[in-house]
Design a protein around this motif. Structure first.
Motif, PDB file in Angstrom:
ATOM      1  N   ARG A 590       0.824  -1.223   0.000  1.00 41.72           N
ATOM      2  CA  ARG A 590       0.000   0.000   0.000  1.00 41.72           C
ATOM      3  C   ARG A 590       0.849   1.260   0.000  1.00 41.72           C
ATOM      4  N   LEU A 591       1.984   1.219   0.682  1.00 45.92           N
ATOM      5  CA  LEU A 591       2.810   2.415   0.836  1.00 45.92           C
ATOM      6  C   LEU A 591       3.838   2.599  -0.283  1.00 45.92           C
ATOM      7  N   CYS A 592       4.288   1.500  -0.868  1.00 48.98           N
ATOM      8  CA  CYS A 592       5.437   1.569  -1.771  1.00 48.98           C
ATOM      9  C   CYS A 592       5.130   1.320  -3.240  1.00 48.98           C
ATOM     10  N   LYS A 593       3.984   0.733  -3.562  1.00 49.40           N
ATOM     11  CA  LYS A 593       3.643   0.490  -4.960  1.00 49.40           C
ATOM     12  C   LYS A 593       2.715   1.595  -5.469  1.00 49.40           C
ATOM     13  N   PRO A 594       2.777   1.895  -6.759  1.00 48.64           N
ATOM     14  CA  PRO A 594       1.888   2.927  -7.301  1.00 48.64           C
ATOM     15  C   PRO A 594       0.432   2.649  -6.952  1.00 48.64           C
ATOM     16  N   TYR A 595      -0.232   3.638  -6.416  1.00 54.07           N
ATOM     17  CA  TYR A 595      -1.624   3.529  -5.965  1.00 54.07           C
ATOM     18  C   TYR A 595      -2.535   3.878  -7.147  1.00 54.07           C
ATOM     19  N   ILE A 596      -3.140   2.841  -7.735  1.00 57.07           N
ATOM     20  CA  ILE A 596      -3.952   3.029  -8.937  1.00 57.07           C
ATOM     21  C   ILE A 596      -5.328   2.408  -8.679  1.00 57.07           C
ATOM     22  N   TYR A 620      -5.512  -6.420 -10.599  1.00 54.15           N
ATOM     23  CA  TYR A 620      -5.174  -7.554  -9.749  1.00 54.15           C
ATOM     24  C   TYR A 620      -6.216  -7.816  -8.662  1.00 54.15           C
ATOM     25  N   ALA A 621      -7.125  -6.870  -8.455  1.00 57.85           N
ATOM     26  CA  ALA A 621      -8.249  -7.025  -7.525  1.00 57.85           C
ATOM     27  C   ALA A 621      -9.332  -6.069  -8.012  1.00 57.85           C
ATOM     28  N   PRO A 622     -10.568  -6.295  -7.631  1.00 60.20           N
ATOM     29  CA  PRO A 622     -11.637  -5.414  -8.119  1.00 60.20           C
ATOM     30  C   PRO A 622     -11.326  -3.940  -7.858  1.00 60.20           C
ATOM     31  N   GLY A 623     -11.218  -3.148  -8.937  1.00 57.23           N
ATOM     32  CA  GLY A 623     -10.973  -1.716  -8.815  1.00 57.23           C
ATOM     33  C   GLY A 623      -9.538  -1.353  -8.496  1.00 57.23           C
ATOM     34  N   CYS A 624      -8.639  -2.349  -8.417  1.00 60.78           N
ATOM     35  CA  CYS A 624      -7.237  -2.093  -8.066  1.00 60.78           C
ATOM     36  C   CYS A 624      -6.342  -2.505  -9.236  1.00 60.78           C
ATOM     37  N   PHE A 625      -5.440  -1.628  -9.617  1.00 61.28           N
ATOM     38  CA  PHE A 625      -4.623  -1.870 -10.805  1.00 61.28           C
ATOM     39  C   PHE A 625      -3.128  -1.745 -10.487  1.00 61.28           C
ATOM     40  N   GLU A 626      -2.350  -2.378 -11.351  1.00 63.75           N
ATOM     41  CA  GLU A 626      -0.889  -2.247 -11.318  1.00 63.75           C
ATOM     42  C   GLU A 626      -0.397  -2.171 -12.759  1.00 63.75           C
ATOM     43  N   PHE A 627       0.824  -1.664 -12.950  1.00 63.33           N
ATOM     44  CA  PHE A 627       1.379  -1.571 -14.293  1.00 63.33           C
ATOM     45  C   PHE A 627       1.790  -2.953 -14.809  1.00 63.33           C
ATOM     46  N   LYS A 630       5.950  -4.525 -18.845  1.00 64.59           N
ATOM     47  CA  LYS A 630       6.662  -3.759 -19.867  1.00 64.59           C
ATOM     48  C   LYS A 630       6.429  -2.248 -19.747  1.00 64.59           C
ATOM     49  N   PHE A 631       5.624  -1.829 -18.733  1.00 62.30           N
ATOM     50  CA  PHE A 631       5.404  -0.402 -18.488  1.00 62.30           C
ATOM     51  C   PHE A 631       5.626  -0.049 -17.012  1.00 62.30           C
ATOM     52  N   ASP A 632       6.419  -0.858 -16.320  1.00 68.04           N
ATOM     53  CA  ASP A 632       6.546  -0.673 -14.875  1.00 68.04           C
ATOM     54  C   ASP A 632       7.585   0.378 -14.469  1.00 68.04           C
ATOM     55  N   SER A 633       7.970   1.271 -15.377  1.00 62.80           N
ATOM     56  CA  SER A 633       8.825   2.411 -15.026  1.00 62.80           C
ATOM     57  C   SER A 633       8.517   3.567 -15.966  1.00 62.80           C
ATOM     58  N   GLN A 634       8.848   4.755 -15.535  1.00 61.38           N
ATOM     59  CA  GLN A 634       8.627   5.927 -16.384  1.00 61.38           C
ATOM     60  C   GLN A 634       9.467   5.855 -17.659  1.00 61.38           C
ATOM     61  N   ARG A 635      10.661   5.308 -17.554  1.00 63.06           N
ATOM     62  CA  ARG A 635      11.543   5.228 -18.712  1.00 63.06           C
ATOM     63  C   ARG A 635      10.931   4.324 -19.801  1.00 63.06           C
ATOM     64  N   LYS A 636      10.324   3.201 -19.384  1.00 66.81           N
ATOM     65  CA  LYS A 636       9.685   2.296 -20.353  1.00 66.81           C
ATOM     66  C   LYS A 636       8.515   2.990 -21.046  1.00 66.81           C
ATOM     67  N   ILE A 658      -1.608  11.339 -22.229  1.00 67.07           N
ATOM     68  CA  ILE A 658      -1.632   9.994 -21.639  1.00 67.07           C
ATOM     69  C   ILE A 658      -0.290   9.675 -20.998  1.00 67.07           C
ATOM     70  N   ARG A 659       0.785   9.983 -21.707  1.00 66.01           N
ATOM     71  CA  ARG A 659       2.128   9.710 -21.174  1.00 66.01           C
ATOM     72  C   ARG A 659       2.343  10.416 -19.841  1.00 66.01           C
ATOM     73  N   ASP A 660       2.015  11.711 -19.776  1.00 58.94           N
ATOM     74  CA  ASP A 660       2.243  12.479 -18.554  1.00 58.94           C
ATOM     75  C   ASP A 660       1.370  11.980 -17.403  1.00 58.94           C
ATOM     76  N   ALA A 661       0.144  11.544 -17.715  1.00 59.80           N
ATOM     77  CA  ALA A 661      -0.733  11.007 -16.675  1.00 59.80           C
ATOM     78  C   ALA A 661      -0.199   9.677 -16.151  1.00 59.80           C
ATOM     79  N   LEU A 662       0.397   8.864 -17.045  1.00 65.84           N
ATOM     80  CA  LEU A 662       1.016   7.601 -16.613  1.00 65.84           C
ATOM     81  C   LEU A 662       2.242   7.874 -15.732  1.00 65.84           C
ATOM     82  N   TYR A 663       3.011   8.910 -16.079  1.00 64.23           N
ATOM     83  CA  TYR A 663       4.112   9.318 -15.198  1.00 64.23           C
ATOM     84  C   TYR A 663       3.557   9.639 -13.805  1.00 64.23           C
ATOM     85  N   HIS A 664       2.444  10.357 -13.800  1.00 66.84           N
ATOM     86  CA  HIS A 664       1.813  10.746 -12.536  1.00 66.84           C
ATOM     87  C   HIS A 664       1.442   9.516 -11.707  1.00 66.84           C
TER      88      HIS A 664
END
Length: 917
Positions: A590-596, A620-627, A630-636, A658-664
């Motif tokens: 909850r504290l260390c992974k991107p909160y999506i 990965y759970a209802p209403g909860c997302f992760e990258f 192949k997109f798990d960093s801003q550089r990718k 879209i790119r800037d929002a994904l950075y966010h």
């Protein structure tokens, strides 16, 4: 004969004072062989040296403080070694010195900014009569000394006192003192007898022609106890320390403008080093004493306008060819080509802004032709040979690096087919090889002429008593000659930047490698010492860009594009137990992974939400997302969008959004794993975590605990560590040069910074729109410290006029609260408004008030540029900003604006910023 040294210094338990000098009996200037001094009452220390048999005529020495147990040097005096003339006619020379404290305010005026520029030139001193000693009786001779850094030609120093030999306080009968060329110390020697046992005296500065007093020392009278002559001829040296000025502290005005922004009738679409002379003329004419420029190092990497960014140098020594004056370098034999040069000047000079590509293409082509014509004579030129010999440590690697960059079409040395790794043998071989010699020495040829032209401008400024102030970038470019030739000095697996501020809310990612300070420490930071020594040829003052980097650097992971996911190095991280001990459950995911979460994706992506979820995210759970992996960093994500080829501007805008929002989304974390710790137990708070959605959607208890630790991490626990880091590194710079040092200490400033900068005589930077007090919206120039540079803007901000139009609510508050006016603020920054802001800074306590030239011109409605927006130099939030601003008036024409110039000089003079000393 003997020399007896005495100095007053109150030590702490376990410390002892030592003296080291240039003769063998005093350690041959080796601090490890310094002589211990004997402690006397009341903080006095004494040491006696027998110079019998020594042929020394002048002794150089200094005092040092050591820890008795470790033998380490705890402190050294400020400045260069002291000098003492050894007169063998005396049996004993007694020296009474005052310890020269590093943090003493007067030290600033011994810098070359004052000694070589502002107060440079000849000294109007009287030659001392030789004192003859009696052959029948022993005598006492007293040599009065005082350091007088603030004095100009036409004035002299006298010593007056309460005895006839010192004029009985009659200034006209005071003893005239002498000063050797290049020295700040004035002296006079007198025979004094015991009947003058209780002698009172002072020093005074007078006009040499009229005798009129210019400055009479403040404070109580100085005191000297005159001893009776004994069995020896004795010279008593009475060191008076600094002259105690009665006048108000000296204050000056400067103008700031990048060299590329200078405009002249003879230019080639860009400012050049020799154009600095015209800006110096204008500064002097208007009562200004300083010209400040941006970095001028070579940045050629891509051969495009991207290289206009002056802080990404491919060498911290090499100068940029864009600033070279072609005619002064040499004229081509072809009349046709010289005619083309004249046409190109008219074409490029007519442009509103710098066409970086066009200027560079023409200049480099011209220089290549000139090299072909001049290379035979250049190889024989004795001064050119001397230049190469003196600078070969950096010049040869730089020249070969430049050749290899052209050969392989990239500055990224890891992509080269040969010489990927620097070796001195390989460089020397290429320099002497017939096939490569001429191609490589072309870069030596260009650097030699750049050196001559910048040096000419620097010496012109000094001769006109104007300080030339340079700018030292904190980092080095990742694909540079420095990184190639000395990779051990840098951490190539990290990138430096800055945490967010009002001008770059996502932080700044400069992409530069961080410094390997441990490696640099091994040889006493010689890389920095060499760099500073090199720059002192040209500059008498310099600005350390992001001086906070010497306390701690903002290090960003290589897979990040923005700066929000960085962290300070070094730093003391948070341990998971600090959360648990406060009663909080530590949920790492909850504290260390991107909160999506589903409920806010629509707000970020709008009608593109479904496409974004399908392409970039996993649920990965209802209403909860992760990258997705192949997109798990801003550089990718950056790489993905860089490969797209949009068919329209609308499609490009959509992709960018879209790119800037994904950075966010990647920034939506509260804690980041601490660098240097692999145990999963140490973390640092994400800077401005309180502004994130992930923080706001935590429970109130967890928010309280995290915020408590956040404040401790950023504002308390690091202070001692960061002060210690700075006090280890910065003295290497301050001791390496006598230039005046100014620090750019803006942004997230630790509480320890002002104390360290004061202790090292480094001036702070005060910007009205970036107050050091976080409780205030604006700073008031009246509150600036004396040891500072006060300025309304920097090159990273909009000008005063531009800022005034950006936010009407903010402008209104400034108008009412800072300017003290009732009613509504003008929509535009009218000339009278700009003038009030200008005067605020003129009358501030700051030693220097330095203004961007645009902000100075803003006070004149006819002369200033029509559009304030066109005056901006840089926008930090744009990573690849085009640095192309040109001043809109030719400097020759600006010199002719007599009404404006006289008005400006009058304003500066009335503010007390154009005084002789």
């Amino acid at each position: 004969m003997k020399v007896r040294f005495k100095v007053n210094y109150f030590t702490q338990w376990g410390q002892r004072l030592y003296i080291v000098g240039s003769v063998a009996k005093m350690g041959k200037s080796d601090v490890n062989k310094a002589i211990p001094m004997e402690a006397l009452p009341n903080g006095n220390w004494e040491a006696e040296v027998d110079l019998k048999g020594s042929r020394v005529k002048q002794l150089e020495y200094r005092y040092v403080l050591k820890d008795e147990y470790s033998g380490n040097v705890v402190a050294e005096e400020h400045g260069e070694d002291r000098t003492l003339d050894i007169n063998k006619e005396f049996d004993l020379i007694k020296v009474e010195d005052s310890w020269r404290s590093t943090g003493e305010l007067s030290n600033v005026f011994t810098s070359s900014a004052f000694s070589r520029a502002i107060f440079g030139g000849k000294r109007t001193s009287t030659k001392q009569k030789k004192i003859s000693l009696s052959k029948t009786q022993k005598e006492m001779v007293y040599r009065f000394e005082v350091m007088v850094p603030r004095i100009v030609e036409g004035y002299e120093v006298r010593v007056v006192g309460n005895i006839p030999a010192l004029g009985n306080w009659d200034l006209a009968k005071g003893v005239k003192m002498s000063c050797e060329e290049g020295s700040l110390t004035w002296y006079a020697s007198l025979k004094l007898k015991v009947q003058h046992a209780h002698l009172k005296y002072k020093f005074v500065i007078v006009n040499s022609k009229t005798g009129e007093v210019a400055n009479y020392e403040q404070g109580e009278d100085r005191y000297l106890y005159v001893e009776a002559a004994g069995e020896d001829h004795v010279m008593q040296v009475v060191s008076g320390g600094y002259f105690r000025y009665e006048a108000a502290p000296w204050k000056g005005v400067g103008v700031a403008l990048p060299v590329f922004s200078l405009r002249t009738h003879q230019g080639l679409g860009v400012g050049e080093f020799l154009d600095i002379k015209l800006l110096v003329d204008w500064a002097k004419h208007t009562g200004m004493r300083l010209v400040q420029i941006l970095p001028v190092n070579d940045t050629i990497a891509t051969h495009t306008w991207v290289d206009s960014y002056p802080y990404a140098a491919i060498s911290v020594y090499a100068l940029h060819p864009i600033y070279i004056n072609l005619e002064q370098t040499g004229k081509l034999k072809s009349k046709k080509r010289m005619t083309e040069l004249s046409k190109k000047k008219k074409e490029l000079n007519a442009l509103e802004s710098v066409d970086y590509d066009a200027v560079m293409d023409f200049k480099m082509a011209y220089l290549q032709e000139l090299w072909e014509e001049k290379k035979a004579s250049f190889y024989k030129d004795a001064k050119a040979k001397e230049f190469l010999k003196e600078h070969e440590g950096w010049l040869k690697p730089y020249a070969v690096f430049s050749y290899q960059r052209e050969l392989y079409g990239t500055p990224d040395f890891t992509q080269w087919k040969s010489m990927k790794k620097y070796t001195k043998t390989g460089v020397d071989k290429l320099f002497s090889d017939k096939e490569t010699k001429d191609k490589i020495n072309f870069y030596v040829f260009v650097q030699y002429h750049l050196h001559l032209q910048l040096l000419e401008a620097a010496e012109y400024a000094r001769a006109n008593q104007v300080v030339l102030k340079g700018d030292i970038p904190i980092g080095i470019y990742r694909h540079s000659a420095d990184a190639w030739s000395e990779p051990r000095l840098y951490n190539m697996d990290g990138q430096a930047g800055a945490p967010p501020d009002d001008f770059a809310v996502n932080g700044q990612n400069w992409g530069f490698p961080t410094y390997n300070w441990e490696e640099m420490r091994k040889d006493g930071y010689q890389w920095w010492v060499s760099r500073m020594t090199h720059l002192s040829q040209y500059f008498d003052a310099f600005r350390i860009d992001h001086i906070l980097g010497f306390f701690r650097i903002w290090e960003i992971p290589l897979d990040s594009v923005q700066g929000l996911l960085g962290q300070f190095r070094p730093a003391i991280p948070l341990h998971v137990d600090e959360f648990r001990n406060r009663g909080m459950h530590f949920d790492r995911d909850r504290l260390c992974k991107p909160y999506i979460r589903e409920h806010f994706l629509g707000e970020l992506f709008g009608e593109n939400t479904a496409e974004v979820k399908d392409t970039f995210l996993n649920e990965y759970a209802p209403g909860c997302f992760e990258f997705k992996d192949k997109f798990d960093s801003q550089r990718k994500i950056q790489d993905y969008f860089a490969k797209k080829q949009p068919k329209s501007e609308d499609e490009q805008a959509k992709n960018d959004a879209i790119r800037d929002a994904l950075y966010h989304l990647h920034n939506e974390v509260i804690l980041i794993p601490a660098l240097g710790y692999e145990d999963g137990m140490h973390y640092v708070p994400r800077v401005t975590a309180d502004k994130s959605r992930t923080f706001r959607e935590l429970g109130e208890f967890d928010r309280h605990i995290i915020w408590e630790l956040y404040i401790d991490y950023f504002f308390h626990r690091q202070e001692g560590l960061w002060a210690e880091q700075a006090m280890e590194k910065l003295p290497a710079i301050t001791n390496a040069t006598d230039m005046l040092i100014c620090g750019e200490d803006l942004g997230m400033v630790p509480a320890c910074v002002p104390g360290v900068m004061d202790a090292l005589n480094i001036l702070s930077l005060e910007i009205q729109r970036m107050p050091k007090d976080i409780e205030k919206e604006f700073a008031h120039p009246n509150d600036y410290p004396y040891m500072s540079v006060g300025s309304p803007s920097t090159h990273d901000m909009s000008t005063v006029r531009g800022w005034w139009e950006e936010n009407q609510e903010e402008t209104q508050r400034f108008y009412n609260h800072m300017m003290g006016h009732w009613g509504g603020a003008p929509f535009f920054c009218d000339p009278w408004v700009a003038e009030e802001i200008f005067n605020m800074h003129l009358y501030s306590p700051s030693m220097w008030a330095i203004f961007p030239l645009q902000d100075i011109m803003a006070i004149d409605g006819e002369l200033r540029r029509e559009s304030a927006e066109d005056e901006r130099i840089n926008i930090p939030a744009i990573k690849h900003h085009y640095w192309k601003y040109r001043f809109h008036i030719n400097l020759e024409d600006l010199m002719k604006e007599n009404g404006f110039n006289d008005r400006l000089r009058d304003m500066i003079t009335k503010a007390g910023r154009n005084t002789p000393f």
